[in-house]
Every structure is written in structure tokens, then in C-alpha cells.
Design a protein around this motif. Structure first.
Motif, PDB file in Angstrom:
ATOM      1  N   ASN A  60      10.432  60.039  21.725  1.00  0.00           N
ATOM      2  CA  ASN A  60      11.119  58.706  22.735  1.00  0.00           C
ATOM      3  C   ASN A  60      12.205  58.005  22.051  1.00  0.00           C
ATOM      4  O   ASN A  60      12.897  57.135  22.589  1.00  0.00           O
ATOM      5  N   ASN A 107      18.123  63.175  22.981  1.00  0.00           N
ATOM      6  CA  ASN A 107      17.994  61.788  23.901  1.00  0.00           C
ATOM      7  C   ASN A 107      19.263  60.882  23.786  1.00  0.00           C
ATOM      8  O   ASN A 107      19.638  60.783  22.800  1.00  0.00           O
ATOM      9  N   ARG A 111      13.289  55.972  25.182  1.00  0.00           N
ATOM     10  CA  ARG A 111      12.501  56.081  26.323  1.00  0.00           C
ATOM     11  C   ARG A 111      11.501  55.288  26.361  1.00  0.00           C
ATOM     12  O   ARG A 111      10.863  54.666  25.424  1.00  0.00           O
ATOM     13  N   ASN A 113       7.452  54.248  27.488  1.00  0.00           N
ATOM     14  CA  ASN A 113       6.220  54.849  27.506  1.00  0.00           C
ATOM     15  C   ASN A 113       5.872  55.458  28.768  1.00  0.00           C
ATOM     16  O   ASN A 113       6.247  54.952  29.770  1.00  0.00           O
ATOM     17  N   GLY A 117      10.354  63.387  27.743  1.00  0.00           N
ATOM     18  CA  GLY A 117      11.739  63.406  26.696  1.00  0.00           C
ATOM     19  C   GLY A 117      12.341  64.725  27.137  1.00  0.00           C
ATOM     20  O   GLY A 117      12.149  65.242  28.296  1.00  0.00           O
TER      21      GLY A 117
END
Length: 128
Positions: A60, A107, A111, A113, A117
Motif C-alpha cells: 500500500n 505504486n 493506497r 485500506n 495494489g
């Protein structure tokens, strides 16, 4: 004929990225506003076989990477990244003399929750 390269462009919006299949290239906007275009680089030659390999999704954090390599005897011909939740930072082929070349996608933003990804997509080809 095989799609050996796959990318996307949208001059008005962000995209979720692009991903190949054996003979197509798919792209998607990060919002449902249209205007995205996918571009496929295709190759057709006798005895050419291609397949698409995928990585596990990134984590994330901004800059998290996911990578995938081709099996022994196959060569990376294309590399792209895609996430249903957008925020794709890019994808590139990482060349190495000591290990197999790798398709790396990353990424472009943190991100939330529950967001998926980025997945790396390597187009792998060989002749026989």
C-alpha cells in the motif's frame, strides 16, 4: 500475431494502467469518464510463442514494487502495470546480468485500506 507491448494514454484523466493478453491490449480510466486509448505493439513471425506472466500486487505504500520474470528460455518483450484502483506509478523492464530480467511495476501514491495494489504484467516470448 502477439501483443508484445501494451500501454495506455489519456490526456484528460489518470488511467488505471494497461495490461496485455496474448493478442490484445486493455486500458482503463481511473474514473468512469472515457477517453482512454490503449496501444499495442504486435509481432508476427514463424515459430513465435508468447505468454503473459503476472506478479502479486504491490503493498500500500508509495513506491512499493511488484515484479515478475519470464520462465527459463523465454525473453521479456513487454512490461506494463495495472490496478483496478488506479495510482499506477509506472512499469519498466529491469535488466540484470546476474539474474533474469524482471518486469517491475510500482505504486504512484499511497493506497487506502481495501484498495488493490499494482500488478506487473510481463509479455514473455520464445521461438521454437
Amino acid at each position: 500475431m502477439f501483443a508484445t507491448g501494451c500501454t495506455a494514454r489519456n490526456s484528460n484523466e489518470l488511467t488505471d494502467g494497461a495490461f496485455p493478453s496474448a493478442n490484445s491490449c486493455f486500458a482503463q480510466n481511473s474514473e468512469n469518464n472515457g477517453g482512454v486509448t490503449s496501444y499495442a505493439m504486435c509481432c508476427s513471425t514463424p515459430n513465435l510463442t508468447c505468454q503473459v506472466k503476472t506478479s502479486k500486487p504491490t503493498g500500500n505504500k508509495l513506491g512499493d514494487e511488484a515484479g515478475v520474470s519470464c520462465d527459463s528460455g523465454w525473453e521479456i518483450m513487454g512490461c506494463s502495470g495495472f490496478s483496478e484502483d488506479g495510482k499506477v506509478g509506472g512499469a519498466f523492464i529491469k535488466a540484470s546480468f546476474s539474474s533474469p530480467d524482471e518486469c517491475v511495476a510500482y505504486n504512484g501514491a499511497e493506497r487506502l485500506n481495501g484498495e488493490t495494489g499494482v500488478t506487473a504484467y510481463a509479455t514473455c516470448c520464445k521461438t521454437h
